[in-house]
Scaffold this motif. Structure first.
Motif, PDB file in Angstrom:
ATOM      1  N   ASN A  84       0.832  -1.201   0.000  1.00 13.67           N
ATOM      2  CA  ASN A  84       0.000   0.000   0.000  1.00 13.67           C
ATOM      3  C   ASN A  84       0.869   1.254   0.000  1.00 13.67           C
ATOM      4  OD1 ASN A  84      -2.329  -1.652   0.221  1.00 13.67           O
ATOM      5  ND2 ASN A  84      -2.184  -1.640   2.456  1.00 13.67           N
ATOM      6  N   SER A  85       0.256   2.368  -0.339  1.00  8.05           N
ATOM      7  CA  SER A  85       0.958   3.665  -0.353  1.00  8.05           C
ATOM      8  C   SER A  85       2.282   3.555  -1.101  1.00  8.05           C
ATOM      9  CB  SER A  85       1.188   4.147   1.084  1.00  8.05           C
ATOM     10  OG  SER A  85      -0.025   4.258   1.796  1.00  8.05           O
ATOM     11  N   LEU A  86       2.224   2.999  -2.269  1.00 12.26           N
ATOM     12  CA  LEU A  86       3.448   2.749  -3.027  1.00 12.26           C
ATOM     13  C   LEU A  86       4.141   4.039  -3.438  1.00 12.26           C
ATOM     14  CD1 LEU A  86       2.231  -0.295  -5.077  1.00 12.26           C
ATOM     15  CD2 LEU A  86       4.253  -0.264  -3.619  1.00 12.26           C
ATOM     16  N   LYS A  87       5.471   3.983  -3.451  1.00 12.62           N
ATOM     17  CA  LYS A  87       6.317   5.118  -3.799  1.00 12.62           C
ATOM     18  C   LYS A  87       7.150   4.757  -5.021  1.00 12.62           C
ATOM     19  CE  LYS A  87       6.877   5.963   1.167  1.00 12.62           C
ATOM     20  NZ  LYS A  87       7.855   6.094   2.268  1.00 12.62           N
ATOM     21  N   PRO A  88       7.589   5.752  -5.770  1.00 18.65           N
ATOM     22  CA  PRO A  88       8.456   5.447  -6.927  1.00 18.65           C
ATOM     23  C   PRO A  88       9.685   4.614  -6.543  1.00 18.65           C
ATOM     24  CG  PRO A  88       7.678   7.688  -7.068  1.00 18.65           C
ATOM     25  CD  PRO A  88       7.224   7.164  -5.727  1.00 18.65           C
ATOM     26  N   GLU A  89      10.201   4.824  -5.345  1.00 18.02           N
ATOM     27  CA  GLU A  89      11.382   4.070  -4.925  1.00 18.02           C
ATOM     28  C   GLU A  89      11.073   2.604  -4.620  1.00 18.02           C
ATOM     29  OE1 GLU A  89      10.292   6.975  -3.709  1.00 18.02           O
ATOM     30  OE2 GLU A  89      10.556   7.108  -1.521  1.00 18.02           O
ATOM     31  N   ASP A  90       9.790   2.217  -4.630  1.00 21.81           N
ATOM     32  CA  ASP A  90       9.424   0.799  -4.499  1.00 21.81           C
ATOM     33  C   ASP A  90       9.562   0.053  -5.826  1.00 21.81           C
ATOM     34  OD1 ASP A  90       6.768   1.814  -2.322  1.00 21.81           O
ATOM     35  OD2 ASP A  90       8.702   0.964  -1.740  1.00 21.81           O
ATOM     36  N   THR A  91       9.835   0.783  -6.903  1.00 16.86           N
ATOM     37  CA  THR A  91      10.011   0.154  -8.205  1.00 16.86           C
ATOM     38  C   THR A  91      11.165  -0.842  -8.153  1.00 16.86           C
ATOM     39  OG1 THR A  91       9.129   2.039  -9.430  1.00 16.86           O
ATOM     40  CG2 THR A  91      10.637   0.571 -10.611  1.00 16.86           C
ATOM     41  N   ALA A  92      10.869  -2.083  -8.501  1.00 18.65           N
ATOM     42  CA  ALA A  92      11.852  -3.154  -8.398  1.00 18.65           C
ATOM     43  C   ALA A  92      11.252  -4.426  -8.963  1.00 18.65           C
ATOM     44  CB  ALA A  92      12.259  -3.385  -6.938  1.00 18.65           C
ATOM     45  N   VAL A  93      12.100  -5.426  -9.128  1.00 20.38           N
ATOM     46  CA  VAL A  93      11.625  -6.790  -9.356  1.00 20.38           C
ATOM     47  C   VAL A  93      11.466  -7.427  -7.985  1.00 20.38           C
ATOM     48  CG1 VAL A  93      12.079  -9.017 -10.410  1.00 20.38           C
ATOM     49  CG2 VAL A  93      12.797  -6.920 -11.577  1.00 20.38           C
ATOM     50  N   TYR A  94      10.321  -8.035  -7.768  1.00 20.47           N
ATOM     51  CA  TYR A  94      10.018  -8.675  -6.479  1.00 20.47           C
ATOM     52  C   TYR A  94      10.082 -10.188  -6.652  1.00 20.47           C
ATOM     53  CZ  TYR A  94       8.793  -4.226  -4.425  1.00 20.47           C
ATOM     54  OH  TYR A  94       8.856  -2.942  -3.932  1.00 20.47           O
ATOM     55  N   TYR A  95      10.816 -10.817  -5.745  1.00 21.18           N
ATOM     56  CA  TYR A  95      11.027 -12.257  -5.783  1.00 21.18           C
ATOM     57  C   TYR A  95      10.517 -12.889  -4.495  1.00 21.18           C
ATOM     58  CZ  TYR A  95      14.607 -11.104  -9.306  1.00 21.18           C
ATOM     59  OH  TYR A  95      15.281 -10.634 -10.414  1.00 21.18           O
ATOM     60  N   CYS A  96      10.083 -14.145  -4.581  1.00 22.61           N
ATOM     61  CA  CYS A  96       9.852 -14.912  -3.367  1.00 22.61           C
ATOM     62  C   CYS A  96      10.823 -16.091  -3.341  1.00 22.61           C
ATOM     63  CB  CYS A  96       8.411 -15.377  -3.233  1.00 22.61           C
ATOM     64  SG  CYS A  96       7.781 -16.410  -4.563  1.00 22.61           S
ATOM     65  N   ALA A  97      11.083 -16.564  -2.147  1.00 21.36           N
ATOM     66  CA  ALA A  97      12.038 -17.641  -1.946  1.00 21.36           C
ATOM     67  C   ALA A  97      11.676 -18.376  -0.656  1.00 21.36           C
ATOM     68  CB  ALA A  97      13.462 -17.099  -1.876  1.00 21.36           C
ATOM     69  N   ALA A  98      12.250 -19.563  -0.487  1.00 23.80           N
ATOM     70  CA  ALA A  98      11.934 -20.396   0.667  1.00 23.80           C
ATOM     71  C   ALA A  98      13.126 -20.502   1.615  1.00 23.80           C
ATOM     72  CB  ALA A  98      11.522 -21.791   0.200  1.00 23.80           C
ATOM     73  N   ALA A  99      12.826 -20.626   2.901  1.00 24.51           N
ATOM     74  CA  ALA A  99      13.853 -20.782   3.928  1.00 24.51           C
ATOM     75  C   ALA A  99      13.478 -21.935   4.854  1.00 24.51           C
ATOM     76  CB  ALA A  99      14.005 -19.494   4.726  1.00 24.51           C
ATOM     77  N   PRO A 100      14.457 -22.514   5.545  1.00 26.77           N
ATOM     78  CA  PRO A 100      14.143 -23.634   6.443  1.00 26.77           C
ATOM     79  C   PRO A 100      13.173 -23.256   7.569  1.00 26.77           C
ATOM     80  CG  PRO A 100      16.485 -23.537   6.002  1.00 26.77           C
ATOM     81  CD  PRO A 100      15.895 -22.281   5.437  1.00 26.77           C
ATOM     82  N   ASN A 101      13.290 -22.018   8.053  1.00 26.26           N
ATOM     83  CA  ASN A 101      12.415 -21.557   9.133  1.00 26.26           C
ATOM     84  C   ASN A 101      12.366 -20.040   9.120  1.00 26.26           C
ATOM     85  OD1 ASN A 101      14.666 -20.551  10.964  1.00 26.26           O
ATOM     86  ND2 ASN A 101      15.227 -22.705  10.718  1.00 26.26           N
ATOM     87  N   ILE A 102      11.517 -19.445   9.950  1.00 24.85           N
ATOM     88  CA  ILE A 102      11.279 -18.006   9.919  1.00 24.85           C
ATOM     89  C   ILE A 102      12.504 -17.210  10.360  1.00 24.85           C
ATOM     90  CG2 ILE A 102      10.331 -17.968  12.260  1.00 24.85           C
ATOM     91  CD1 ILE A 102       9.101 -15.875   9.219  1.00 24.85           C
ATOM     92  N   ALA A 103      13.375 -17.783  11.144  1.00 26.13           N
ATOM     93  CA  ALA A 103      14.551 -17.046  11.620  1.00 26.13           C
ATOM     94  C   ALA A 103      15.727 -17.143  10.649  1.00 26.13           C
ATOM     95  CB  ALA A 103      14.978 -17.581  12.979  1.00 26.13           C
ATOM     96  N   SER A 104      15.652 -18.056   9.691  1.00 24.63           N
ATOM     97  CA  SER A 104      16.784 -18.292   8.798  1.00 24.63           C
ATOM     98  C   SER A 104      16.993 -17.135   7.838  1.00 24.63           C
ATOM     99  CB  SER A 104      16.564 -19.585   8.010  1.00 24.63           C
ATOM    100  OG  SER A 104      17.609 -19.790   7.085  1.00 24.63           O
ATOM    101  N   ARG A 105      18.265 -16.857   7.558  1.00 27.57           N
ATOM    102  CA  ARG A 105      18.637 -15.881   6.529  1.00 27.57           C
ATOM    103  C   ARG A 105      19.029 -16.592   5.227  1.00 27.57           C
ATOM    104  NH1 ARG A 105      16.508 -13.322  10.749  1.00 27.57           N
ATOM    105  NH2 ARG A 105      17.159 -11.138  10.947  1.00 27.57           N
ATOM    106  N   ARG A 106      18.932 -17.898   5.218  1.00 29.45           N
ATOM    107  CA  ARG A 106      19.333 -18.675   4.061  1.00 29.45           C
ATOM    108  C   ARG A 106      18.101 -19.039   3.238  1.00 29.45           C
ATOM    109  NH1 ARG A 106      19.826 -24.114   3.323  1.00 29.45           N
ATOM    110  NH2 ARG A 106      19.461 -24.517   5.540  1.00 29.45           N
ATOM    111  N   PHE A 107      17.930 -18.346   2.113  1.00 35.41           N
ATOM    112  CA  PHE A 107      16.792 -18.563   1.240  1.00 35.41           C
ATOM    113  C   PHE A 107      17.263 -19.219  -0.053  1.00 35.41           C
ATOM    114  CE2 PHE A 107      13.144 -16.438   3.149  1.00 35.41           C
ATOM    115  CZ  PHE A 107      13.746 -15.681   4.147  1.00 35.41           C
TER     116      PHE A 107
END
Length: 120
Positions: A84-107
């Motif tokens: 919501n309330s999108l800004k020009p600086e939100d322009t990007a390619v958006y990706y999703c990825a999977a991780a072992p758990n919610i605390a992991s930084r390894r996607f």
């Protein structure tokens, strides 16, 4: 192995909203997490938000809190990113990825991405 496919990107005016979808297939467990990232032209990929597949836990990048909301619909095997309330600086390619758990930084198991363009 999990496969992820993003959709929902497009062109929107500043102040507008978009909802991105990340459809998951394959082996995914309640303890796993799905995360959203964005990569603007000339910049590194940046973490946006993540959600535990089994529910109950989310985390956000500080800069995204308040405007972006991550959610999931397990019946549809889909994770959403409401922007919501999108800004020009939100322009990007958006990706999703999977991780072992919610605390992991390894996607891994990255999707192909969906382009979001916010015009001023």
């Amino acid at each position: 192995q999990v496969q992820l496919v993003e959709s929902g990107g497009g062109l929107v005016q500043a102040g507008g909203s978009l909802r991105l979808s990340c459809a998951a297939s394959g082996s995914i467990f309640n303890s796993n997490a799905i995360g959203w990232f964005c990569q603007a032209p000339g910049k590194e990929r940046e973490f946006v938000a993540a959600i535990r597949w089994g529910g109950g836990s989310t985390r956000y990048a500080d800069s995204m809190k308040g405007r972006f909301t991550i959610s999931r619909d397990n019946a549809k095997n889909t994770v959403y990113l409401q922007m919501n309330s999108l800004k020009p600086e939100d322009t990007a390619v958006y990706y999703c990825a999977a991780a072992p758990n919610i605390a992991s930084r390894r996607f891994d198991s990255w999707g192909q991405g969906t382009q979001v363009t916010v015009s001023s």
